[in-house]
Write a protein that holds these residues in place. Structure first.
Motif, PDB file in Angstrom:
ATOM      1  N   LYS A   1      75.233  57.702  45.173  1.00  0.00           N
ATOM      2  CA  LYS A   1      76.357  57.355  45.972  1.00  0.00           C
ATOM      3  C   LYS A   1      76.101  57.999  47.299  1.00  0.00           C
ATOM      4  O   LYS A   1      76.955  57.910  48.271  1.00  0.00           O
ATOM      5  N   TYR A   2      75.055  58.592  47.501  1.00  0.00           N
ATOM      6  CA  TYR A   2      74.656  59.330  48.679  1.00  0.00           C
ATOM      7  C   TYR A   2      73.498  59.075  49.396  1.00  0.00           C
ATOM      8  O   TYR A   2      72.359  58.738  48.540  1.00  0.00           O
ATOM      9  N   LEU A   3      73.423  59.174  50.633  1.00  0.00           N
ATOM     10  CA  LEU A   3      72.185  58.891  51.601  1.00  0.00           C
ATOM     11  C   LEU A   3      71.867  59.973  52.551  1.00  0.00           C
ATOM     12  O   LEU A   3      73.088  60.445  53.230  1.00  0.00           O
ATOM     13  N   VAL A   4      70.694  60.433  52.765  1.00  0.00           N
ATOM     14  CA  VAL A   4      70.283  61.556  53.661  1.00  0.00           C
ATOM     15  C   VAL A   4      69.490  60.499  54.634  1.00  0.00           C
ATOM     16  O   VAL A   4      68.679  59.572  54.323  1.00  0.00           O
ATOM     17  N   SER A   5      69.807  60.960  56.004  1.00  0.00           N
ATOM     18  CA  SER A   5      69.132  60.243  57.253  1.00  0.00           C
ATOM     19  C   SER A   5      68.813  61.296  58.040  1.00  0.00           C
ATOM     20  O   SER A   5      69.590  62.253  58.407  1.00  0.00           O
ATOM     21  N   THR A   6      67.543  61.129  58.700  1.00  0.00           N
ATOM     22  CA  THR A   6      67.098  61.821  59.888  1.00  0.00           C
ATOM     23  C   THR A   6      66.872  61.244  61.061  1.00  0.00           C
ATOM     24  O   THR A   6      66.410  59.853  60.911  1.00  0.00           O
ATOM     25  N   SER A   7      66.848  61.549  62.199  1.00  0.00           N
ATOM     26  CA  SER A   7      66.691  60.884  63.430  1.00  0.00           C
ATOM     27  C   SER A   7      65.978  61.645  64.401  1.00  0.00           C
ATOM     28  O   SER A   7      65.643  62.884  64.313  1.00  0.00           O
ATOM     29  N   LYS A   8      65.385  60.982  65.284  1.00  0.00           N
ATOM     30  CA  LYS A   8      64.690  61.535  66.457  1.00  0.00           C
ATOM     31  C   LYS A   8      65.669  62.815  67.230  1.00  0.00           C
ATOM     32  O   LYS A   8      64.937  63.529  67.867  1.00  0.00           O
ATOM     33  N   ASP A   9      67.074  62.550  66.862  1.00  0.00           N
ATOM     34  CA  ASP A   9      68.015  63.300  67.876  1.00  0.00           C
ATOM     35  C   ASP A   9      67.848  64.604  67.074  1.00  0.00           C
ATOM     36  O   ASP A   9      69.136  65.616  67.331  1.00  0.00           O
ATOM     37  N   ALA A  10      67.137  64.983  66.002  1.00  0.00           N
ATOM     38  CA  ALA A  10      66.975  66.453  65.495  1.00  0.00           C
ATOM     39  C   ALA A  10      68.178  66.565  64.426  1.00  0.00           C
ATOM     40  O   ALA A  10      68.534  67.999  64.206  1.00  0.00           O
ATOM     41  N   LEU A  11      68.855  65.723  63.980  1.00  0.00           N
ATOM     42  CA  LEU A  11      69.873  65.856  63.198  1.00  0.00           C
ATOM     43  C   LEU A  11      69.452  65.070  61.803  1.00  0.00           C
ATOM     44  O   LEU A  11      68.893  64.368  61.643  1.00  0.00           O
ATOM     45  N   ILE A  12      70.051  66.073  60.699  1.00  0.00           N
ATOM     46  CA  ILE A  12      70.123  65.266  59.573  1.00  0.00           C
ATOM     47  C   ILE A  12      71.446  65.138  58.945  1.00  0.00           C
ATOM     48  O   ILE A  12      72.342  66.158  59.047  1.00  0.00           O
ATOM     49  N   LYS A  13      71.667  64.190  58.275  1.00  0.00           N
ATOM     50  CA  LYS A  13      73.170  63.802  58.011  1.00  0.00           C
ATOM     51  C   LYS A  13      73.320  63.002  56.440  1.00  0.00           C
ATOM     52  O   LYS A  13      72.244  62.560  56.134  1.00  0.00           O
ATOM     53  N   LEU A  14      74.317  63.491  55.950  1.00  0.00           N
ATOM     54  CA  LEU A  14      74.513  63.208  54.552  1.00  0.00           C
ATOM     55  C   LEU A  14      75.547  62.215  54.437  1.00  0.00           C
ATOM     56  O   LEU A  14      76.719  62.454  54.963  1.00  0.00           O
TER      57      LEU A  14
ATOM     58  N   PRO B   1      82.469  54.848  52.849  1.00  0.00           N
ATOM     59  CA  PRO B   1      81.432  55.120  53.711  1.00  0.00           C
ATOM     60  C   PRO B   1      81.915  55.897  54.921  1.00  0.00           C
ATOM     61  O   PRO B   1      82.796  55.844  55.698  1.00  0.00           O
ATOM     62  N   HIS B   2      81.417  57.435  54.653  1.00  0.00           N
ATOM     63  CA  HIS B   2      81.741  57.963  55.955  1.00  0.00           C
ATOM     64  C   HIS B   2      80.579  59.348  55.796  1.00  0.00           C
ATOM     65  O   HIS B   2      79.875  59.470  54.938  1.00  0.00           O
ATOM     66  N   CYS B   3      80.476  60.157  56.951  1.00  0.00           N
ATOM     67  CA  CYS B   3      79.597  61.209  57.043  1.00  0.00           C
ATOM     68  C   CYS B   3      79.855  62.515  56.301  1.00  0.00           C
ATOM     69  O   CYS B   3      80.997  62.667  56.616  1.00  0.00           O
ATOM     70  N   VAL B   4      79.223  62.957  55.579  1.00  0.00           N
ATOM     71  CA  VAL B   4      79.925  64.249  54.780  1.00  0.00           C
ATOM     72  C   VAL B   4      79.363  65.442  55.515  1.00  0.00           C
ATOM     73  O   VAL B   4      80.092  66.396  55.865  1.00  0.00           O
ATOM     74  N   GLU B   5      78.143  65.393  55.897  1.00  0.00           N
ATOM     75  CA  GLU B   5      77.404  66.592  56.507  1.00  0.00           C
ATOM     76  C   GLU B   5      76.471  66.419  57.744  1.00  0.00           C
ATOM     77  O   GLU B   5      76.133  65.381  57.519  1.00  0.00           O
ATOM     78  N   THR B   6      76.520  67.110  58.676  1.00  0.00           N
ATOM     79  CA  THR B   6      75.688  66.864  59.728  1.00  0.00           C
ATOM     80  C   THR B   6      75.180  68.368  60.139  1.00  0.00           C
ATOM     81  O   THR B   6      75.853  69.420  60.250  1.00  0.00           O
ATOM     82  N   HIS B   7      73.634  68.539  60.068  1.00  0.00           N
ATOM     83  CA  HIS B   7      72.990  69.852  60.312  1.00  0.00           C
ATOM     84  C   HIS B   7      71.894  69.342  61.319  1.00  0.00           C
ATOM     85  O   HIS B   7      71.222  68.266  61.619  1.00  0.00           O
ATOM     86  N   VAL B   8      71.694  70.630  62.328  1.00  0.00           N
ATOM     87  CA  VAL B   8      70.496  70.349  62.821  1.00  0.00           C
ATOM     88  C   VAL B   8      69.177  70.498  62.280  1.00  0.00           C
ATOM     89  O   VAL B   8      68.956  71.848  61.756  1.00  0.00           O
ATOM     90  N   ALA B   9      68.271  69.529  62.115  1.00  0.00           N
ATOM     91  CA  ALA B   9      67.338  69.427  61.413  1.00  0.00           C
ATOM     92  C   ALA B   9      66.157  70.405  61.858  1.00  0.00           C
ATOM     93  O   ALA B   9      65.292  71.070  61.312  1.00  0.00           O
ATOM     94  N   GLN B  10      65.773  70.326  63.165  1.00  0.00           N
ATOM     95  CA  GLN B  10      64.663  70.882  64.060  1.00  0.00           C
ATOM     96  C   GLN B  10      65.121  71.970  65.094  1.00  0.00           C
ATOM     97  O   GLN B  10      65.912  71.598  65.817  1.00  0.00           O
ATOM     98  N   THR B  11      64.502  72.765  65.240  1.00  0.00           N
ATOM     99  CA  THR B  11      64.864  73.891  66.307  1.00  0.00           C
ATOM    100  C   THR B  11      64.183  73.297  67.720  1.00  0.00           C
ATOM    101  O   THR B  11      64.435  74.030  68.781  1.00  0.00           O
ATOM    102  N   ASN B  12      63.197  72.683  67.686  1.00  0.00           N
ATOM    103  CA  ASN B  12      62.483  72.229  68.694  1.00  0.00           C
ATOM    104  C   ASN B  12      62.822  70.775  69.579  1.00  0.00           C
ATOM    105  O   ASN B  12      61.902  70.655  70.296  1.00  0.00           O
ATOM    106  N   GLY B  13      64.044  70.239  69.099  1.00  0.00           N
ATOM    107  CA  GLY B  13      64.299  69.173  69.530  1.00  0.00           C
ATOM    108  C   GLY B  13      64.222  67.826  69.040  1.00  0.00           C
ATOM    109  O   GLY B  13      65.007  66.826  69.039  1.00  0.00           O
ATOM    110  N   GLU B  14      63.259  67.455  67.934  1.00  0.00           N
ATOM    111  CA  GLU B  14      63.236  66.161  67.695  1.00  0.00           C
ATOM    112  C   GLU B  14      62.576  66.238  66.068  1.00  0.00           C
ATOM    113  O   GLU B  14      61.971  67.230  65.935  1.00  0.00           O
TER     114      GLU B  14
END
Length: 981
Positions: free
Chosen positions: A197-210, A216-229
């Motif tokens: 029931k859950y999906l993890v996505s990462t993007s070039k915007d340096a975010l990881i979302k659950l 359908p809605h975003c449960v969590e958002t974290h900064v995936a990388q410290t160097n920008g991408e």
């Protein structure tokens, strides 16, 4: 009389093993002839993207097993993924945003989706194979339902392209049965039931979302990388952790709390829940470039990480006992160091030393050096956890596949080896293609063999079978030709050497330092076949005669004949020579130089005859027509010019391409006289065009290449044209059965441009309307996209509704009048219905709706204007009343109500027909409910009889209690329907 031309069509494509735009997938061999004990060591198959095609290679033998291509698609493949639940299903994403699901057994398309507005970057099936998640450069994630073949929703929130997707498996939350007083857990089977029931996505915007896919809605958002991408996401096989990767070799390890995640879906929580994603630390790769791939081994504790360089780093995950020993050694060393320095360890420090860090769990194992820059790396031959070797398949950007075998830590211990773990390249698939761009093409005199030359390789191909006959090592080739007899190929290299190769023996006959280290840009064979001329950057053209000499065989008194090149003349010029061409009548020699001019000399005396001025940049290639009357030149200024060879006047100069024109050629020996002035041009814009050099009109525009076209050659009679491009492909264009008429061709091009503009306008209008309605910034939206196909389907539906309503009224009038006049003649109906077998109007409309693909139905319905809705609802009412595909009828009705609810409520004119639709729908649902209840009651009776008779097979033994089968009512868990005997 209107002149017609022969139409050229794409015939064959070869020379491409894999492209840098797509990843590669390894699968085991599915051949039923392969014994079970041999599958563990089989090299398997590799599925790769090759421009617009998907290729399946047999890795061991290097054979092309299948080729998947949609004739309506011209976009290149950008990503591939395999369905775990159904291994013969593959999803391919394309650069135009479309997705196609392929069946590997038949090589056919199962379903096509089109929802993204730019290239698809990542695809992921769920565990059951019922849903597909896709990410794109348009920053959106779309979840597709493969059962209904529709898009469920579009997830917005990322601000840059999607780089990773993964479904999360969570245990099903236990529920108490409402039908018993005992605490009976429904769904509590021997194996714990899982759901996704859950999906993890990462993007070039340096975010990881659950994302929660249920509501359908975003449960969590974290900064995936410290160097920008963030460029990659790797999910562990058990789903309890993942690794995200970015720039500068940074890897961040995440822990996923599946129990907390499962509790989120159980009900409304109180207060703020704990974070599901928790960062455990950062690892650093040896390479400091951008990390583009992270892959966990499915069975063993190893992770493959790679960037865009020529290496793949293998990391090992230490097991719990090894981590414990490592922490003990670490604690002991810390204490010894403190004792040596007469320092006392604080209790907090002592306690912190017992907690393992991410560096203590993940250790660098070995770095695999590859033969080219890595595009993707995936594990192969998934063996047991006790295997001593690992296999890794790597696809590189230089058009090759490699298979590496590594020794595991267990294998190292068994071999008592203390050195760096060993690896070797066990297999390589590199023969069917070049490593670098092809710079020269040459056809044999009978057009059966093709020579392609690049930096370091010369390949001889059979044009009929597209198979590589010979591969020879050579210098950095810039030009080539077959010598008379088609047994020897002559190459001109960047180092100024002329190299002669014997095809039959695959050997270098002679290498002649012809131009003293200066690049040989061009060479031309004399029409009499007795000599050749070479043009170089040393500002000279040298003439070489073919001589046959007797050469002694070492160690014997015998001699053998060998071809030798003897220089006879030399023509000195003031600038570098870029291209040469003899006139077919052997009278003239045309030379293109770096000063943007073309100089024409007499062949016998080498005296100047003409100088052609006009190009603004250097002339890259030239060609003289078969009747020696016209000369065509192409330049880096994107123009093609037609000149007369009698006075040197410029007949026409036209803007031919959007980039530098690399090659131009007339048909060498046309069969028909009127084809002597047919001209072909190839450019760095990836286009091949044909022209009428007499009327100065474009004939055809042939698209297919995904990169710059570097080389082109036309067959002797013009039956085929062969081109080679930066995309590593060699394409053959052959004469088809159809003819080209210039006016019709221009009309087709204008219609295609107009239809594409209309589709883009509709899609833009739909997005603008959504933005005005306030849906533009929502994180969940509908996945809709207007294309030329949906526009066509919508127009066909409107056309069917228009003639269908007219016929419906006509037949209703006829039926009423027939009651008063039984012998009344049948009225004249629309010829369309008669051509379709005298079908009724409702049957024709229903057939038109059924022909619309399920994935495109909603987008096609959006094309229909609101004024046509009364007609459509009239037919939908008929479908529901007469039970004609009621599922499709209600799906169309429900979507139209959603899309036009505001206008429907405001107008009020559709109230009557909608009440009829609702009444017919409720009647149909009541019938289906009755059938379903009857079937359930029948199954209940059959189940009761089966239990009374103790018939095995209906109720599995695993469903019974531990005491005896008679205690079913007490110990029985949730009923499972096995099979009915």
């Amino acid at each position: 009389m209107v002149r017609s031309y022969r139409r050229y069509e794409a015939s064959h494509t070869f020379g491409t093993i894999c492209t840098a735009s797509s990843n590669a997938i390894w699968t085991p061999d599915h051949s039923p002839l392969t014994p079970n004990n041999a599958r563990a060591t089989d090299a398997g198959r590799a599925y790769v993207g090759a421009n617009e095609e998907v290729l399946c290679w047999g890795v061991k033998k290097g054979e092309l097993l299948s080729r998947w291509q949609d004739k309506d698609n011209h976009s290149e493949v950008t990503t591939l993924t395999q369905c775990a639940a159904q291994s013969d299903l593959f999803a391919a994403g394309y650069a135009d945003g479309s997705i196609r699901i392929w069946d590997a057994l038949s090589g056919q398309i199962v379903v096509s989706f089109n929802g993204h507005r730019s290239a698809v970057t990542h695809l992921q099936f769920d565990g059951e194979g019922a849903r597909l998640a896709s990410g794109s450069r348009d920053t959106d994630v779309i979840v597709w339902n493969l059962l209904s073949e529709t898009a469920e929703f579009r997830l917005r929130g990322h601000k840059d392209q999607i780089t990773g997707l993964a479904f999360l498996q969570t245990p099903v939350r236990r529920r108490q049965s409402p039908h018993t007083d005992e605490a009976l857990d429904l769904g509590a089977d021997d194996a714990e039931e899982m759901e996704e029931k859950y999906l993890v996505s990462t993007s070039k915007d340096a975010l990881i979302k659950l994302w929660d896919l249920t509501s359908p809605h975003c449960v969590e958002t974290h900064v995936a990388q410290t160097n920008g991408e963030c460029w990659a996401l790797g999910m562990s096989p058990d789903g309890a952790g993942c690794i995200t990767a970015g720039n500068d070799g940074e890897l961040k390890v995440w822990q996923i709390d599946l129990e907390t995640l499962a509790s989120l879906g159980g009900g409304v929580g109180e207060g703020k829940h704990e974070n599901v994603l928790t960062s455990r630390g950062i690892l650093r790769r040896q390479g400091r470039d951008r990390t583009i791939g992270v892959s966990f081994h499915p069975k063993q504790d190893y992770v493959a990480v790679h960037g865009s360089d020529k290496s793949v780093e293998i990391w090992r995950i230490r097991p719990a006992d090894e981590v414990h020993r490592h922490m003990q050694r670490k604690r002991r060393r810390r204490r010894e160091k403190a004792a040596a320095a007469n320092e006392a360890l604080l209790p907090e420090t002592e306690e912190a030393m017992g907690i393992p860090l991410v560096d203590d769990i993940f250790v660098s194992y070995v770095v695999v050096r590859t033969g080219g820059k890595v595009r993707s790396a995936c594990w192969a031959n998934f063996t047991s956890r006790t295997s001593k070797t690992l296999q890794l398949m790597v696809s590189t950007t230089n058009n090759q596949l490699e298979m590496y075998t590594l020794t595991t830590q267990r294998g190292q211990q068994k071999a008592q080896a203390k050195d760096t773990p060993e690896y070797n390249r066990s297999l390589a698939l590199d023969i069917p293609g070049h490593r670098t761009d092809i710079r020269s093409l040459a056809l044999s005199s009978d057009d059966r063999m093709l020579a392609s030359a690049s930096a370091g390789q010369l390949k001889i191909w059979n044009l009929k079978t597209q198979s590589c006959l010979r591969t020879l090592d050579c210098g950095q080739a810039l030009c080539s030709t077959f010598l008379p007899g088609d047994r020897i190929v002559l190459l001109g290299t960047k180092t100024g050497d002329l190299e002669m190769y014997d095809i039959s023996t695959s050997s270098l006959i002679e290498s002649i330092p012809a131009h003293e280290g200066q690049a040989i840009w061009t060479l031309a064979l004399h029409p009499d076949g007795r000599s050749v001329v070479t043009g170089s950057a040393d500002k000279s053209a040298k003439f070489w005669r073919f001589d046959i000499i007797d050469e002694e065989i070492p160690g014997t008194r015998r001699t053998t004949q060998r071809l030798k090149l003897t220089q006879t003349r030399q023509l000195k010029l003031s600038d570098d020579i870029l291209s040469l061409c003899f006139s077919p009548d052997q009278r003239l020699l045309a030379v293109a130089t770096l000063d943007n001019t073309v100089k024409v000399f007499f062949t016998d005396t080498l005296k100047p005859f003409l100088t052609l001025y006009g190009h603004k940049l250097p002339v890259l290639n030239l060609s003289i027509s078969a009747d020696s009357k016209l000369i065509a030149t192409c330049s880096a200024d994107k123009n093609v010019r037609i000149w007369g060879l009698d006075f040197g006047d410029c007949h026409k100069a036209f803007f031919a391409h959007q980039d530098s024109v690399m090659q131009v050629s007339f048909i060498p020996h046309p069969v028909e006289k009127d084809e002597a002035h047919i001209l072909f041009s190839a450019s760095k814009d990836g286009m091949l065009k044909s022209w009428d050099a007499e009327k100065f009109q474009p004939i055809q525009k042939l698209e297919g290449h995904k990169g710059e076209i570097w080389a082109m050659v036309v067959s002797r009679t013009g039956e085929r044209v062969v081109t080679a491009s930066h995309d590593k492909s060699i394409r053959v264009w052959e004469v088809g059965d159809d003819l080209v008429f210039l006016e019709e061709e221009r009309e087709k091009e204008q219609e295609a441009m107009y239809e594409a503009t209309v589709a883009q306008g509709l899609d833009k209008d739909y997005r603008d309307e959504a933005a005005e309605a306030g849906n533009g910034e929502d994180e969940v939206a509908g996945a809709s996209k207007q294309t030329l196909a949906t526009l066509t389907h919508g127009e066909r539906v409107m056309e069917a509704l228009e003639i269908g309503l007219e016929d419906l009224h006509l037949m209703e009038t006829y039926e009423r009048d027939k009651l008063r006049t039984p012998n009344l003649a049948i009225p004249q109906r629309n010829p369309v219905f008669l051509a379709l077998g005298n079908v009724s109007a409702e049957q024709h409309v229903l057939a038109t709706l059924r022909r619309v693909p399920a994935a495109s139905l909603h987008d096609a319905l959006l094309v229909i204007p609101f004024t046509t809705l009364p007609t459509l609802f009239t037919f939908l009412l008929i479908f529901l009343q007469r039970r004609m595909q009621p599922e499709l009828a209600w799906r169309v009705t429900y979507f139209l109500l959603q899309a036009h609810m505001g206008q429907i409520v405001a107008s009020g004119g559709l109230r009557g027909v909608l009440e009829g639709v609702l009444e017919a729908y409720e009647g149909w649902v009541g019938e289906q409910r009755g059938v379903l209840g009857f079937n359930l009651a029948g199954l209940e009776v059959m189940g009761r009889e089966a239990r009374e008779r103790a018939v095995g097979g209906y109720v599995d033994e695993g469903m019974m209690g531990e005491e005896d089968a008679g205690g079913l009512e007490k110990g029985r868990k949730k009923r499972g329907f096995g099979n009915v005997g």
